[in-house]
Design a protein around this motif. Structure first.
Motif, PDB file in Angstrom:
ATOM      1  N   LEU A  87       0.851  -1.191   0.000  1.00  0.00           N
ATOM      2  CA  LEU A  87       0.000   0.000   0.000  1.00  0.00           C
ATOM      3  C   LEU A  87       0.886   1.240   0.000  1.00  0.00           C
ATOM      4  N   PRO A  88       0.352   2.398  -0.372  1.00  0.00           N
ATOM      5  CA  PRO A  88       1.151   3.632  -0.336  1.00  0.00           C
ATOM      6  C   PRO A  88       1.575   3.966   1.093  1.00  0.00           C
ATOM      7  N   PRO A  89       2.664   4.742   1.232  1.00  0.00           N
ATOM      8  CA  PRO A  89       3.046   5.175   2.574  1.00  0.00           C
ATOM      9  C   PRO A  89       1.932   6.017   3.189  1.00  0.00           C
ATOM     10  N   ARG A  90       1.818   5.945   4.489  1.00  0.00           N
ATOM     11  CA  ARG A  90       0.799   6.744   5.168  1.00  0.00           C
ATOM     12  C   ARG A  90       1.136   8.218   5.010  1.00  0.00           C
ATOM     13  N   LYS A  91       0.126   9.027   4.731  1.00  0.00           N
ATOM     14  CA  LYS A  91       0.323  10.441   4.398  1.00  0.00           C
ATOM     15  C   LYS A  91       0.877  11.276   5.551  1.00  0.00           C
ATOM     16  N   GLU A  92       0.643  10.858   6.785  1.00  0.00           N
ATOM     17  CA  GLU A  92       1.098  11.674   7.904  1.00  0.00           C
ATOM     18  C   GLU A  92       2.569  11.457   8.256  1.00  0.00           C
ATOM     19  N   CYS A  93       3.190  10.402   7.754  1.00  0.00           N
ATOM     20  CA  CYS A  93       4.560  10.070   8.174  1.00  0.00           C
ATOM     21  C   CYS A  93       5.607  11.088   7.716  1.00  0.00           C
ATOM     22  N   ALA A  94       5.668  11.378   6.436  1.00  0.00           N
ATOM     23  CA  ALA A  94       6.707  12.291   5.937  1.00  0.00           C
ATOM     24  C   ALA A  94       6.611  13.677   6.577  1.00  0.00           C
ATOM     25  N   PRO A  95       5.433  14.313   6.620  1.00  0.00           N
ATOM     26  CA  PRO A  95       5.371  15.634   7.247  1.00  0.00           C
ATOM     27  C   PRO A  95       5.728  15.613   8.737  1.00  0.00           C
TER      28      PRO A  95
END
Length: 127
Positions: free
Chosen positions: A32-40
């Motif tokens: 699955l795509p990386p979770r959106k909250e991780c990078a920020p």
């Protein structure tokens, strides 16, 4: 990249930072795509630990979307094809996942034209 195992695992030469810091789970044709909250949440903290960064390899579309922003409006293929537009800071690349083997077969110019440029940049950066 044209480096030895010793060069690759030398922390003075390379660091690896994922777009997500947890395994997102399986999808039909890969992860699955990386979770959106991780990078920020984490990337700005991690960048403080990296000193003397000479080149950032943006491996895969998620990394390219995250770092190229408006400059990376193209799809992965166009970002990789026009890699020189993002230098000297970024070098967009396809993800080396086995799922992407068909992309590499379909785009022989990647091996013929782009890989050599990347190897030259890497060689200059780790000397």
């Amino acid at each position: 990249m044209g480096v030895t195992e010793e060069q690759f695992y030398n922390p003075d030469n390379f660091a690896v930072m994922p777009m997500g810091f947890c395994y997102p789970g399986k999808a039909k044709t890969g992860d699955l795509p990386p979770r959106k909250e991780c990078a920020p949440l984490w990337h700005h903290v991690m960048w403080k630990a990296f000193t003397h960064v000479k080149l950032i390899l943006l491996i895969g579309k998620y990394a390219q979307d995250g770092y190229l922003g408006k400059d990376g409006k193209r799809n992965l293929t166009e970002n990789v094809r026009h890699h020189q537009e993002f230098l000297p800071k970024y070098f967009p690349l396809p993800h080396p996942s086995p799922v992407n083997r068909f992309w590499r077969i379909k785009h022989p110019w990647f091996e013929e034209e782009v890989v050599g440029v990347l190897q030259n940049y890497i060689t200059k950066s780790i000397q």
